[in-house]
Design a protein around this motif. Structure first.
Motif, PDB file in Angstrom:
ATOM      1  N   GLY A  58       0.828  -1.197   0.000  1.00 25.32           N
ATOM      2  CA  GLY A  58       0.000   0.000   0.000  1.00 25.32           C
ATOM      3  C   GLY A  58       0.860   1.245   0.000  1.00 25.32           C
ATOM      4  N   PRO A  59       0.218   2.399  -0.160  1.00 25.31           N
ATOM      5  CA  PRO A  59       0.971   3.650  -0.198  1.00 25.31           C
ATOM      6  C   PRO A  59       1.521   4.000   1.193  1.00 25.31           C
ATOM      7  N   PRO A  60       2.606   4.764   1.223  1.00 18.31           N
ATOM      8  CA  PRO A  60       3.176   5.132   2.511  1.00 18.31           C
ATOM      9  C   PRO A  60       2.461   6.335   3.118  1.00 18.31           C
ATOM     10  N   VAL A  61       2.578   6.452   4.434  1.00 17.41           N
ATOM     11  CA  VAL A  61       2.352   7.734   5.090  1.00 17.41           C
ATOM     12  C   VAL A  61       3.748   8.304   5.292  1.00 17.41           C
ATOM     13  N   VAL A  62       3.871   9.601   5.178  1.00 15.69           N
ATOM     14  CA  VAL A  62       5.165  10.259   5.310  1.00 15.69           C
ATOM     15  C   VAL A  62       5.062  11.273   6.431  1.00 15.69           C
ATOM     16  N   LEU A  63       6.031  11.226   7.333  1.00 19.10           N
ATOM     17  CA  LEU A  63       6.028  12.199   8.408  1.00 19.10           C
ATOM     18  C   LEU A  63       7.438  12.637   8.747  1.00 19.10           C
ATOM     19  N   GLU A  64       7.524  13.848   9.265  1.00 22.38           N
ATOM     20  CA  GLU A  64       8.790  14.384   9.734  1.00 22.38           C
ATOM     21  C   GLU A  64       8.835  14.190  11.236  1.00 22.38           C
ATOM     22  N   ASN A  65       9.957  13.704  11.727  1.00 27.42           N
ATOM     23  CA  ASN A  65      10.106  13.385  13.144  1.00 27.42           C
ATOM     24  C   ASN A  65      11.329  14.118  13.685  1.00 27.42           C
ATOM     25  N   ILE A  66      11.087  15.099  14.537  1.00 26.05           N
ATOM     26  CA  ILE A  66      12.158  15.796  15.246  1.00 26.05           C
ATOM     27  C   ILE A  66      12.018  15.371  16.694  1.00 26.05           C
ATOM     28  N   TYR A  67      13.048  14.768  17.244  1.00 28.12           N
ATOM     29  CA  TYR A  67      12.944  14.118  18.543  1.00 28.12           C
ATOM     30  C   TYR A  67      14.235  14.273  19.337  1.00 28.12           C
ATOM     31  N   SER A  68      14.216  13.736  20.555  1.00 28.08           N
ATOM     32  CA  SER A  68      15.399  13.705  21.408  1.00 28.08           C
ATOM     33  C   SER A  68      15.539  12.299  21.967  1.00 28.08           C
ATOM     34  N   HIS A  69      16.759  11.771  21.953  1.00 21.96           N
ATOM     35  CA  HIS A  69      17.053  10.466  22.549  1.00 21.96           C
ATOM     36  C   HIS A  69      18.264  10.633  23.448  1.00 21.96           C
ATOM     37  N   GLU A  70      18.069  10.364  24.727  1.00 21.07           N
ATOM     38  CA  GLU A  70      19.141  10.505  25.719  1.00 21.07           C
ATOM     39  C   GLU A  70      19.783  11.893  25.631  1.00 21.07           C
ATOM     40  N   GLY A  71      18.937  12.912  25.423  1.00 20.10           N
ATOM     41  CA  GLY A  71      19.401  14.292  25.398  1.00 20.10           C
ATOM     42  C   GLY A  71      19.988  14.765  24.086  1.00 20.10           C
ATOM     43  N   GLU A  72      20.077  13.885  23.093  1.00 13.98           N
ATOM     44  CA  GLU A  72      20.638  14.252  21.796  1.00 13.98           C
ATOM     45  C   GLU A  72      19.510  14.427  20.777  1.00 13.98           C
ATOM     46  N   PRO A  73      19.571  15.501  19.969  1.00 15.85           N
ATOM     47  CA  PRO A  73      18.496  15.728  18.991  1.00 15.85           C
ATOM     48  C   PRO A  73      18.628  14.816  17.774  1.00 15.85           C
ATOM     49  N   GLY A  74      17.475  14.453  17.222  1.00 18.10           N
ATOM     50  CA  GLY A  74      17.417  13.667  16.003  1.00 18.10           C
ATOM     51  C   GLY A  74      16.398  14.264  15.058  1.00 18.10           C
TER      52      GLY A  74
END
Length: 151
Positions: A72-88
């Motif tokens: 099926g078609p994808p959903v697309v999303l932008e994810n700005i997050y933090s893991h153990e204090g580091e940005p992703g």
């Protein structure tokens, strides 16, 4: 326990939504202390010049030894997050996939290896319980964009 940190750049990912009824297959995401932080559908990075669909099939072949079909078609999303204090920062293509007949369809969990050799665990999680008493589904916002296939 291996310490993972986000890369200091935008990553493009392709993840596969494998369903077993109302259960979603997802990899455990743990913090540095080994505590379950959340779960994410399996997949990985899209390489330069590679289409997201090809990356998704390649990642599943590398990690699971399975030839999956994008269903099926994808959903697309932008994810700005933090893991153990580091940005992703990620741009994620999440698409439904069909698994071939395999033991993973019957197992409750499996130990798998990244292409770099690091182990991770995948489990079938009740979709309704994710984020409502169960672990958080990553990337954040994905749960609102997807649903199990109609039975």
């Amino acid at each position: 326990m291996t310490r993972w940190r986000p890369l200091p750049r935008i990553r493009v990912l392709a993840i596969g939504l494998a369903w077993r009824g109302r259960q979603l297959l997802a990899a455990e995401v743990r913090d540095d202390a080994g505590r379950l932080k959340g779960v994410r559908p399996p997949g990985g990075g899209v390489e330069f010049g590679e289409r997201w669909e090809d990356a998704l099939r390649r990642e599943w072949a590398e990690e699971f030894g399975l030839e999956v079909a994008v269903s099926g078609p994808p959903v697309v999303l932008e994810n700005i997050y933090s893991h153990e204090g580091e940005p992703g920062h990620e741009v994620v293509f999440a698409a439904p996939i069909t698994l071939p007949p395999c033991p993973l369809l019957e197992a409750e969990s499996a130990e798998v290896r990244e292409d770099n050799g690091l182990p991770f665990t995948v489990r079938w999680f009740d979709f309704d319980a994710l984020e409502t008493g169960g672990p958080e589904l990553y990337p954040t916002g994905l749960k609102a964009l997807i649903s199990p296939p109609a039975s």
